[in-house]
Design a protein around this motif. Sequence first.
Motif, short mmCIF file in Angstrom:
data_model
loop_
_atom_site.label_atom_id
_atom_site.label_comp_id
_atom_site.label_asym_id
_atom_site.label_seq_id
_atom_site.Cartn_x
_atom_site.Cartn_y
_atom_site.Cartn_z
N ASN A 149 0.85 -1.18 0.00
CA ASN A 149 0.00 0.00 0.00
C ASN A 149 0.89 1.24 0.00
OD1 ASN A 149 -2.53 -1.36 0.13
ND2 ASN A 149 -2.15 -1.78 2.30
N LEU A 150 0.89 1.94 -1.13
CA LEU A 150 1.71 3.15 -1.23
C LEU A 150 0.90 4.32 -0.67
CD1 LEU A 150 4.35 4.43 -2.20
CD2 LEU A 150 3.26 4.81 -4.41
N ASN A 151 1.38 4.89 0.43
CA ASN A 151 0.61 5.89 1.17
C ASN A 151 0.99 7.33 0.85
OD1 ASN A 151 -0.93 3.95 2.59
ND2 ASN A 151 0.79 3.60 3.98
N GLY A 152 1.95 7.54 -0.04
CA GLY A 152 2.35 8.88 -0.42
C GLY A 152 3.34 8.83 -1.57
N LYS A 153 3.64 9.99 -2.13
CA LYS A 153 4.51 10.09 -3.30
C LYS A 153 5.94 9.68 -2.99
CE LYS A 153 5.39 14.28 -4.71
NZ LYS A 153 5.15 15.59 -5.35
N ILE A 162 1.49 -3.11 -6.18
CA ILE A 162 1.74 -1.85 -5.50
C ILE A 162 0.53 -0.96 -5.76
CG2 ILE A 162 3.24 0.17 -5.32
CD1 ILE A 162 5.57 -1.55 -6.16
N LYS A 163 -0.24 -0.73 -4.69
CA LYS A 163 -1.53 -0.06 -4.82
C LYS A 163 -1.46 1.37 -4.30
CE LYS A 163 -4.42 -4.19 -4.69
NZ LYS A 163 -5.63 -4.82 -4.09
N ARG A 164 -2.00 2.27 -5.09
CA ARG A 164 -2.09 3.67 -4.67
C ARG A 164 -3.08 3.78 -3.52
NH1 ARG A 164 -1.16 8.86 -7.75
NH2 ARG A 164 -1.94 10.45 -6.34
N PHE A 184 1.15 -2.05 -10.82
CA PHE A 184 0.84 -0.78 -10.17
C PHE A 184 -0.64 -0.50 -10.39
CE2 PHE A 184 5.33 -0.73 -11.06
CZ PHE A 184 5.88 -0.17 -9.91
N ASP A 185 -1.39 -0.44 -9.30
CA ASP A 185 -2.84 -0.36 -9.36
C ASP A 185 -3.32 0.97 -8.78
OD1 ASP A 185 -5.33 -2.70 -9.40
OD2 ASP A 185 -5.69 -0.79 -8.41
N GLY A 186 -4.20 1.67 -9.54
CA GLY A 186 -4.74 2.93 -9.07
C GLY A 186 -5.63 2.80 -7.85
N THR A 237 2.88 -4.01 -15.09
CA THR A 237 1.52 -3.62 -15.47
C THR A 237 1.15 -2.34 -14.74
OG1 THR A 237 0.76 -5.87 -15.93
CG2 THR A 237 -0.92 -4.25 -15.38
N ILE A 238 0.58 -1.38 -15.48
CA ILE A 238 0.04 -0.15 -14.89
C ILE A 238 -1.44 -0.15 -15.21
CG2 ILE A 238 0.18 2.36 -14.79
CD1 ILE A 238 3.01 2.10 -16.02
N GLN A 239 -2.28 -0.14 -14.17
CA GLN A 239 -3.70 -0.30 -14.43
C GLN A 239 -4.55 0.59 -13.52
OE1 GLN A 239 -4.22 -4.51 -13.60
NE2 GLN A 239 -4.70 -4.15 -11.44
N LYS A 240 -5.72 0.96 -14.05
CA LYS A 240 -6.77 1.64 -13.30
C LYS A 240 -6.33 2.97 -12.70
CE LYS A 240 -8.93 -2.80 -12.26
NZ LYS A 240 -9.39 -3.73 -11.21
N MET A 241 -5.49 3.72 -13.44
CA MET A 241 -5.14 5.08 -13.03
C MET A 241 -6.23 6.03 -13.50
SD MET A 241 -2.28 4.72 -11.43
CE MET A 241 -1.36 3.19 -11.15
N LYS A 242 -6.71 6.86 -12.60
CA LYS A 242 -7.86 7.71 -12.89
C LYS A 242 -7.49 9.19 -12.78
CE LYS A 242 -10.30 3.96 -13.16
NZ LYS A 242 -10.64 3.42 -14.50
N PRO A 243 -8.06 10.03 -13.66
CA PRO A 243 -7.83 11.47 -13.55
C PRO A 243 -8.65 12.06 -12.41
CG PRO A 243 -9.37 11.03 -15.30
CD PRO A 243 -8.93 9.68 -14.80
N GLN A 244 -8.33 13.29 -12.07
CA GLN A 244 -9.13 14.00 -11.08
C GLN A 244 -10.55 14.15 -11.59
OE1 GLN A 244 -6.31 15.17 -12.48
NE2 GLN A 244 -5.09 16.36 -11.05
#
Length: 362
Positions: free
Chosen positions: A49-53, A74-76, A109-111, A139-146
């Motif tokens: 769980n990635l908790n910050g930048k 690795i989940k945002r 990497f999961d959004g 894999t980079i998946q499920k990244m969402k814009p504001q």
Amino acid sequence: MKTKKRHLVILMTLLALLAFRTKASFAQTNWASETITGTVTKNFSGTVNLNGKITVDGGTLTINNTSTTEPLYIKRNFNDNNGTEADMFLIKNNGKIIIKETEATRIIFDGNGKTGRCFHLYSRTGDNKSTELNLEYVTIQKMKPQSPGTGSGQSTTSMSGLAIYVNWDSSVGAKYSTTYKNYVRSFHVNIDDCGDAKPTSETAIGGGNTDCAIRLTASAYCPFDMSYCNITNNRGTRTYSGVFCAGGPTVCCLLNMDNCTCSGNYSSGWGGFLLWAGGNSYAATAVVEGTIPTAKAIITNCRFENNEAGYAGGAISSEGTVDLSNNTFVGNHAKVGGALSAFPYTNASDDDLEVCGINLLG
């Protein structure tokens, strides 16, 4: 009787080991925000769980999956906070991120339902710095814009490059150099389900060229290599978007793309997969060091299937130079140019679409 007892002990031991392994495979680790300035290796397994930048400022970050049989997630775990925490990983000042795995140990990497982008490569032209992102089996998946005006800690503006954003800030004076560059290498990288929801009408969501999955922008030399990648089911919902967007006229991008599959992608505007507008029309005050290659996209042995654009170029829309060789286009759709479109907009003198040995189907 002794034999039966021994067998029972062995069985119980095996069950205990299996239970431990199952528990370990679902182990979760928290990774707090940090700045990396030296050479750092992070070893994980299971879920992080990635908790910050994570800021890689002049250092080198290597991420390893310690499992030999299972992927690492690795989940945002944080929203973009009105753009101040937009990135999961920010690379700057000669920073590098290196990930080299196998298909069995792929890092995902999961959004995770949060807003923001994954990787951001940032440089300023006057700083004489480079950045590098080197990915194998990622894999980079499920990244969402504001989502404007919805949710606590979310931004009111749009966002570029949800999976990978290459941003060269020219505010301190334009410089083009083969020494200082933003470089991305992607080998067996999958980018899936990034972007906002597909609009329910033909009207795109606002203007601009943001909300795409991959974005190359500003005055820079940006070589981008893609081999054996799958770019699927992503959406660019701005009027001038594309899923992979490179431009405009002062952006010296060089895309080498081979043996990739791009399917099910959508753009509200131009280029269901690729909107290519990279050019070489340097500003009169620009400093050019070395021999800068001609900005172009070179695409070989790739398959484009069931991509869609709201306006032009169901798979590819070119406003610069694109070389196509031995590619297959199947079932792509747009109002103009179901598979391909080419027109002079950003740089009429360089507008060029070279086609050799492609298959157009459906």
